[in-house]
Write an enzyme that holds these catalytic residues in place. Structure first.
Site, PDB file in Angstrom:
ATOM      1  N   GLU A   1     103.902   8.766  84.289  1.00 39.98           N
ATOM      2  CA  GLU A   1     103.294   9.525  85.411  1.00 39.98           C
ATOM      3  C   GLU A   1     101.776   9.372  85.380  1.00 39.98           C
ATOM      4  OE1 GLU A   1     104.762  13.582  85.353  1.00 39.98           O
ATOM      5  OE2 GLU A   1     104.553  13.704  87.524  1.00 39.98           O
TER       6      GLU A   1
ATOM      7  N   ASP B   1     111.634  16.168  93.348  1.00 36.56           N
ATOM      8  CA  ASP B   1     110.732  16.630  92.288  1.00 36.56           C
ATOM      9  C   ASP B   1     110.489  18.133  92.440  1.00 36.56           C
ATOM     10  OD1 ASP B   1     109.260  16.402  90.018  1.00 36.56           O
ATOM     11  OD2 ASP B   1     107.553  15.349  90.903  1.00 36.56           O
TER      12      ASP B   1
HETATM   13  C1  6MZ Z   1     105.849  16.693  85.142  1.00 34.03           C
HETATM   14  C2  6MZ Z   1     106.670  18.573  86.166  1.00 34.03           C
HETATM   15  C3  6MZ Z   1     106.396  18.021  87.435  1.00 34.03           C
HETATM   16  O1  6MZ Z   1     110.769  24.135  84.550  1.00 34.03           O
HETATM   17  O2  6MZ Z   1     109.447  26.123  85.290  1.00 34.03           O
HETATM   18  N1  6MZ Z   1     107.204  19.780  86.361  1.00 34.03           N
HETATM   19  N2  6MZ Z   1     106.401  17.902  85.038  1.00 34.03           N
HETATM   20  N3  6MZ Z   1     105.548  16.112  86.314  1.00 34.03           N
HETATM   21  C4  6MZ Z   1     105.794  16.739  87.488  1.00 34.03           C
HETATM   22  N4  6MZ Z   1     105.428  16.101  88.633  1.00 34.03           N
HETATM   23  C5  6MZ Z   1     104.646  16.686  89.646  1.00 34.03           C
HETATM   24  N5  6MZ Z   1     106.795  18.903  88.361  1.00 34.03           N
HETATM   25  C6  6MZ Z   1     107.288  19.974  87.677  1.00 34.03           C
HETATM   26  O3  6MZ Z   1     109.670  24.115  86.793  1.00 34.03           O
HETATM   27  C7  6MZ Z   1     108.279  23.852  86.791  1.00 34.03           C
HETATM   28  C8  6MZ Z   1     107.914  22.989  85.617  1.00 34.03           C
HETATM   29  O4  6MZ Z   1     108.476  21.683  85.764  1.00 34.03           O
HETATM   30  C9  6MZ Z   1     107.606  20.693  85.249  1.00 34.03           C
HETATM   31  C10 6MZ Z   1     106.378  21.421  84.696  1.00 34.03           C
HETATM   32  O5  6MZ Z   1     106.564  21.661  83.324  1.00 34.03           O
HETATM   33  C11 6MZ Z   1     106.419  22.735  85.479  1.00 34.03           C
HETATM   34  O6  6MZ Z   1     105.753  23.785  84.806  1.00 34.03           O
HETATM   35  P1  6MZ Z   1     110.401  25.033  85.695  1.00 34.03           P
HETATM   36  O7  6MZ Z   1     111.597  25.581  86.416  1.00 34.03           O
END
Ligand code: 6MZ
Length: 358
Positions: free
Chosen positions: A223, A298
């Site tokens: 990423e 995403d």
């Molecule tokens: C990396 C991401 C993300 O787990 O609290 N998250 N991690 N790259 C991304 N691309 C934009 N988008 C989301 O959902 C939110 C969490 O998912 C991960 C991050 O750790 C974020 O805090 P949950 O349900």
């Protein structure tokens, strides 16, 4: 766009807290604003902003977590997120979330996940199959006719995310929780979080253990530019990877020969400027190489998108017609982490849709 909404789809890369409706987030913010915990007008502006850098996205997640981390709220957002995917004909959803511990409100990683499961159980507008068949209450057959109308059905399986801010011990705790919750539909582990934080060596022991115990693994990979980590992740041979934006020729070659499926999140990659513009997105290269790929949202809330929207974007940007888009959706069945029985049932959904398409 209508036919893309109507078409059955499979969503394999959706973060629970990234997929919350804006209206729900604003409602939570208003309540916390009234309590004086936050300043509502500042937060409202942040929630409604649409263009964000990757760094800003992770700041937003910290804010979202302040708004959502209590059991009742986790249950509600799980219910709404699944309902939203079902409404646009997602027939199989792998929803991922990071189990959270918050001692001040008596939340453990386990109780957080119980709240997620409660959310799945509480859905009554569509049939939700979320656990291996013998245990799944309330599940009924596809196209169950009640009151003369066809009731929708969605399969939901869970991935527990390890946040890159976590220690090896915390990551291991998440893996053990996933193993305990296999009977409740947990099928794998995801590694996510701010890609500039943390080291692969911190998570490797927990991911290796997870795989040895039979859990499937998906990794956020590439990423940001990080050649060493990308190489190590590809060598690990995960079940799938997400993003794959900053791959140089060597890594792309390795990816293609390893056939590791890629979860592609077009809007997310463009909004966070991980990819400069849609016409240079690696979707085209992977699609033309017949590499296994799956279009995903995403964070449908954070990036104001939907899975139909992602299919629509791919269809227009890469000039793909109805047949190609249907085939793209259908192929994703082979990439799901659920057992063969579910896979077969999802295949049958596509077979039946294909007959209607002809
Ligand atoms: C990396 C991401 C993300 O787990 O609290 N998250 N991690 N790259 C991304 N691309 C934009 N988008 C989301 O959902 C939110 C969490 O998912 C991960 C991050 O750790 C974020 O805090 P949950 O349900």
């Amino acid at each position: 766009m209508d036919w893309l909404v109507a078409m059955p789809k499979v969503e394999l890369h959706a973060h629970l807290n990234g997929s919350i409706r804006d209206s729900t987030l604003l409602e939570f913010a208003r309540v916390l604003g009234e309590k004086g915990t936050i300043n509502f007008s500042d937060v409202e502006h942040v929630i409604l902003k649409s263009d964000r850098s990757l760094r800003e996205v992770f700041k937003l997640f910290d804010l979202i977590h302040i708004l959502t981390t209590d059991h009742k709220t986790v249950t509600r957002i799980t219910k709404e997120v699944v309902e939203d995917f079902a409404a646009e004909n997602v027939v199989y959803l792998e929803l991922r979330t990071t189990p959270k511990r918050n001692d001040s409100i008596g939340m453990s990683k386990h109780s957080y996940m119980d709240a997620v499961i409660e959310g799945l159980r509480s859905i009554n507008t569509v049939d939700v199959d979320f656990a291996p068949h013998k245990l799944c209450e309330g599940s009924s057959h596809m196209n169950d006719m009640s009151n003369g109308t066809v009731r929708k059905k969605i399969y939901v399986r869970l991935l527990l995310s390890i946040d890159r801010r976590e220690t090896t011990e915390a990551a291991m705790e998440t893996v053990k929780l996933a193993l305990e919750m296999r009977d409740l539909g947990v099928v794998g582990i995801d590694l996510s979080g701010n890609p500039i934080v943390g080291e692969w060596s911190t998570f490797f022991p927990a991911l290796k253990f997870a795989r040895e115990q039979g859990l499937s693994i998906t990794l956020h990979c590439g990423e940001v530019p990080n050649k060493k980590e990308i190489q190590a992740m590809l060598d690990f041979l995960p079940g799938r990877i997400g993003h794959a934006c900053f791959f140089e020729e060597e890594e792309m070659g390795k990816l293609k020969s390893s056939k590791i499926p890629v979860e592609i999140c077009l809007t997310s990659n463009i909004r966070t400027a991980s990819i400069a513009s849609i016409d240079v997105h690696h979707f085209a290269d992977l699609y033309n190489a017949k590499h296994p790929i799956v279009l995903c949202t995403d964070d449908a809330g954070v990036f104001s998108t939907s899975l139909s929207g992602e299919y629509s974007l791919a269809s227009s940007a890469f000039d793909l017609g109805k047949k190609e888009m249907f085939q793209l959706a259908r192929n994703t069945t082979e990439l799901i982490f659920a057992d063969d029985e579910v896979k077969q049932e999802v295949r049958e959904i596509f077979e039946s849709a294909a007959r209607k398409l002809d």
